[in-house]
Design a protein around this motif. Sequence first.
Motif, PDB file in Angstrom:
ATOM      1  N   CYS A  48     -14.078  -2.508  30.078  1.00 31.58           N
ATOM      2  CA  CYS A  48     -14.478  -3.556  29.512  1.00 31.58           C
ATOM      3  C   CYS A  48     -13.345  -4.729  28.985  1.00 31.58           C
ATOM      4  CB  CYS A  48     -15.476  -3.393  28.179  1.00 31.58           C
ATOM      5  SG  CYS A  48     -14.561  -2.677  26.851  1.00 31.58           S
ATOM      6  N   GLY A  49     -12.066  -4.057  29.235  1.00 33.03           N
ATOM      7  CA  GLY A  49     -10.966  -4.869  28.625  1.00 33.03           C
ATOM      8  C   GLY A  49     -10.401  -4.688  27.161  1.00 33.03           C
ATOM      9  N   PHE A  50     -11.362  -3.970  26.250  1.00 38.42           N
ATOM     10  CA  PHE A  50     -11.012  -3.899  24.864  1.00 38.42           C
ATOM     11  C   PHE A  50      -9.777  -3.278  24.529  1.00 38.42           C
ATOM     12  CE2 PHE A  50     -11.323  -1.468  20.935  1.00 38.42           C
ATOM     13  CZ  PHE A  50     -11.564  -2.549  20.026  1.00 38.42           C
ATOM     14  N   GLU A  51      -9.000  -3.770  24.013  1.00 36.93           N
ATOM     15  CA  GLU A  51      -7.802  -3.352  23.330  1.00 36.93           C
ATOM     16  C   GLU A  51      -7.809  -2.891  21.900  1.00 36.93           C
ATOM     17  OE1 GLU A  51      -3.024  -3.877  24.228  1.00 36.93           O
ATOM     18  OE2 GLU A  51      -4.329  -5.454  24.784  1.00 36.93           O
ATOM     19  N   TYR A  52      -7.449  -1.774  21.556  1.00 33.63           N
ATOM     20  CA  TYR A  52      -7.213  -1.099  20.155  1.00 33.63           C
ATOM     21  C   TYR A  52      -5.770  -0.920  19.548  1.00 33.63           C
ATOM     22  CZ  TYR A  52      -7.708   1.458  15.869  1.00 33.63           C
ATOM     23  OH  TYR A  52      -7.610   1.858  14.576  1.00 33.63           O
ATOM     24  N   TYR A  53      -5.554  -1.756  18.700  1.00 35.88           N
ATOM     25  CA  TYR A  53      -4.287  -1.764  17.935  1.00 35.88           C
ATOM     26  C   TYR A  53      -4.042  -0.690  16.999  1.00 35.88           C
ATOM     27  CZ  TYR A  53      -2.637  -5.616  21.160  1.00 35.88           C
ATOM     28  OH  TYR A  53      -2.715  -6.173  22.273  1.00 35.88           O
ATOM     29  N   LEU A  54      -3.188   0.183  17.025  1.00 33.36           N
ATOM     30  CA  LEU A  54      -3.078   0.947  15.637  1.00 33.36           C
ATOM     31  C   LEU A  54      -1.963   0.432  14.957  1.00 33.36           C
ATOM     32  CD1 LEU A  54      -3.588   3.727  14.355  1.00 33.36           C
ATOM     33  CD2 LEU A  54      -1.536   4.582  15.411  1.00 33.36           C
ATOM     34  N   ASN A  55      -2.152  -0.243  13.744  1.00 27.72           N
ATOM     35  CA  ASN A  55      -1.230  -1.241  13.029  1.00 27.72           C
ATOM     36  C   ASN A  55      -1.230  -0.041  11.602  1.00 27.72           C
ATOM     37  OD1 ASN A  55      -1.212  -3.498  14.392  1.00 27.72           O
ATOM     38  ND2 ASN A  55      -3.274  -3.823  13.820  1.00 27.72           N
ATOM     39  N   PRO A  56      -0.052  -0.522  10.836  1.00 25.78           N
ATOM     40  CA  PRO A  56       0.446   0.439   9.747  1.00 25.78           C
ATOM     41  C   PRO A  56      -0.849   0.233   8.558  1.00 25.78           C
ATOM     42  CG  PRO A  56       1.934  -1.295   9.978  1.00 25.78           C
ATOM     43  CD  PRO A  56       0.954  -1.563  11.050  1.00 25.78           C
ATOM     44  N   SER A  57      -0.911   1.308   8.153  1.00 30.93           N
ATOM     45  CA  SER A  57      -1.741   1.350   6.714  1.00 30.93           C
ATOM     46  C   SER A  57      -1.041   0.794   5.756  1.00 30.93           C
ATOM     47  CB  SER A  57      -2.105   2.643   6.568  1.00 30.93           C
ATOM     48  OG  SER A  57      -3.158   3.410   7.337  1.00 30.93           O
ATOM     49  N   ALA A  58      -1.614  -0.195   4.774  1.00 34.99           N
ATOM     50  CA  ALA A  58      -0.735  -0.479   3.407  1.00 34.99           C
ATOM     51  C   ALA A  58      -0.644   0.531   2.391  1.00 34.99           C
ATOM     52  CB  ALA A  58      -1.851  -1.706   3.061  1.00 34.99           C
ATOM     53  N   ALA A  59       0.409   0.500   1.930  1.00 31.38           N
ATOM     54  CA  ALA A  59       0.512   1.436   0.824  1.00 31.38           C
ATOM     55  C   ALA A  59       1.308   0.615  -0.444  1.00 31.38           C
ATOM     56  CB  ALA A  59       1.154   2.716   1.260  1.00 31.38           C
ATOM     57  N   ASN A  60       1.295   1.178  -1.751  1.00 26.45           N
ATOM     58  CA  ASN A  60       1.910   0.426  -2.532  1.00 26.45           C
ATOM     59  C   ASN A  60       2.603   1.367  -3.562  1.00 26.45           C
ATOM     60  OD1 ASN A  60       0.522  -2.194  -1.843  1.00 26.45           O
ATOM     61  ND2 ASN A  60      -1.336  -0.954  -2.577  1.00 26.45           N
ATOM     62  N   VAL A  61       3.753   1.285  -4.132  1.00 22.43           N
ATOM     63  CA  VAL A  61       4.492   1.890  -4.851  1.00 22.43           C
ATOM     64  C   VAL A  61       4.764   1.161  -6.187  1.00 22.43           C
ATOM     65  CG1 VAL A  61       6.472   3.256  -5.064  1.00 22.43           C
ATOM     66  CG2 VAL A  61       5.424   2.835  -2.936  1.00 22.43           C
ATOM     67  N   ALA A  62       4.747   1.959  -7.342  1.00 21.01           N
ATOM     68  CA  ALA A  62       5.071   1.241  -8.697  1.00 21.01           C
ATOM     69  C   ALA A  62       6.377   1.489  -9.171  1.00 21.01           C
ATOM     70  CB  ALA A  62       3.872   1.680  -9.655  1.00 21.01           C
ATOM     71  N   LEU A  63       7.132   0.858  -9.547  1.00 23.99           N
ATOM     72  CA  LEU A  63       8.474   1.204 -10.280  1.00 23.99           C
ATOM     73  C   LEU A  63       8.045   0.482 -11.670  1.00 23.99           C
ATOM     74  CD1 LEU A  63      10.466  -0.287  -7.273  1.00 23.99           C
ATOM     75  CD2 LEU A  63      10.955   2.076  -8.362  1.00 23.99           C
ATOM     76  N   ILE A  64       8.261   1.734 -12.821  1.00 22.91           N
ATOM     77  CA  ILE A  64       7.700   1.447 -14.146  1.00 22.91           C
ATOM     78  C   ILE A  64       8.934   1.834 -14.977  1.00 22.91           C
ATOM     79  CG2 ILE A  64       6.167   1.797 -15.847  1.00 22.91           C
ATOM     80  CD1 ILE A  64       4.049   2.586 -13.746  1.00 22.91           C
ATOM     81  N   LEU A  65       9.430   0.772 -15.808  1.00 21.87           N
ATOM     82  CA  LEU A  65      10.466   1.395 -16.622  1.00 21.87           C
ATOM     83  C   LEU A  65       9.973   1.365 -18.194  1.00 21.87           C
ATOM     84  CD1 LEU A  65      13.355  -0.861 -15.176  1.00 21.87           C
ATOM     85  CD2 LEU A  65      12.997   1.265 -15.127  1.00 21.87           C
ATOM     86  N   ASN A  66      10.389   2.277 -18.968  1.00 22.57           N
ATOM     87  CA  ASN A  66      10.159   2.121 -20.464  1.00 22.57           C
ATOM     88  C   ASN A  66      11.160   1.474 -21.114  1.00 22.57           C
ATOM     89  OD1 ASN A  66      12.247   3.809 -20.824  1.00 22.57           O
ATOM     90  ND2 ASN A  66      10.837   5.850 -21.195  1.00 22.57           N
ATOM     91  N   LYS A  67      10.980   1.299 -22.458  1.00 18.25           N
ATOM     92  CA  LYS A  67      11.913   0.552 -23.209  1.00 18.25           C
ATOM     93  C   LYS A  67      13.393   1.034 -23.371  1.00 18.25           C
ATOM     94  CE  LYS A  67       8.561  -1.551 -26.190  1.00 18.25           C
ATOM     95  NZ  LYS A  67       7.628  -1.260 -27.489  1.00 18.25           N
ATOM     96  N   LYS A  68      13.523   2.373 -22.927  1.00 15.51           N
ATOM     97  CA  LYS A  68      14.872   2.908 -22.877  1.00 15.51           C
ATOM     98  C   LYS A  68      15.596   2.741 -21.315  1.00 15.51           C
ATOM     99  CE  LYS A  68      13.645   6.880 -25.661  1.00 15.51           C
ATOM    100  NZ  LYS A  68      13.460   8.348 -25.875  1.00 15.51           N
ATOM    101  N   ASN A  69      14.810   2.095 -20.605  1.00 16.51           N
ATOM    102  CA  ASN A  69      15.196   1.849 -18.929  1.00 16.51           C
ATOM    103  C   ASN A  69      15.199   3.137 -18.447  1.00 16.51           C
ATOM    104  OD1 ASN A  69      15.680  -0.549 -17.905  1.00 16.51           O
ATOM    105  ND2 ASN A  69      17.951  -0.264 -17.852  1.00 16.51           N
ATOM    106  N   GLU A  70      14.220   4.040 -18.703  1.00 17.15           N
ATOM    107  CA  GLU A  70      14.056   5.208 -17.821  1.00 17.15           C
ATOM    108  C   GLU A  70      12.873   4.869 -16.968  1.00 17.15           C
ATOM    109  OE1 GLU A  70      14.840   8.450 -21.089  1.00 17.15           O
ATOM    110  OE2 GLU A  70      13.185   7.104 -21.400  1.00 17.15           O
TER     111      GLU A  70
END
Length: 194
Positions: A48-70
């Motif tokens: 049928c000509g259908f084409e399936y693309y495997l694209n990257p999954s979206a992921a998220n990363v948090a960088l959290i600093l406290n008041k001491k800059n840790e």
Amino acid sequence: MEAVVCSTSMTDQLHKTMHPLEKFNFCPACGSKHFEVNDNKSKKCRNCGFEYYLNPSAANVALILNKKNELLVLTRKENPGKGMLDLPGGFANIGETAEEGVIREVKEETTLEVTHTEYLFSFPNVYRYAGFEVKTLDAFFLCHVEDTSHVKALDDAAAYQWIALDDIHTEQFGLRSIRHGLTEFIDRHARHTL
């Protein structure tokens, strides 16, 4: 104590990582068995000509600093990288923005309420899970929280700690993109370009 002996083929099977497209044997559009590899990221149906693309999954990363800059650092409860260090984050859910995803993941893993996010950068990653290589695109956010005193390690986090940026050793982190992201973040922080 008994020794467990694995045959070479069993060991090879345990260590072989399957490309996710290997599981797609039939065309999802017409059901044909002529669903064939087109290139390293797609399969195409000869019927049928259908084409399936495997694209990257979206992921998220948090960088959290406290008041001491840790930096808030977690210990992974599950594989991949069980027992190694990590940052809060995870896969985006269908229908949510990257910002909504990182806010949700921070709350699920730490109970912290993110008040503001700032997109910083992204890195491609390969997340090995259940014998599959899941290609991801990991977006890194500087996340601001009002109160860092009520942290709890929940969900897939076994523990948490606050670590001074000068004391971060990226080799202790289990995922490649997290190591790259930390190197970039620490460098930008040192140059005051955040």
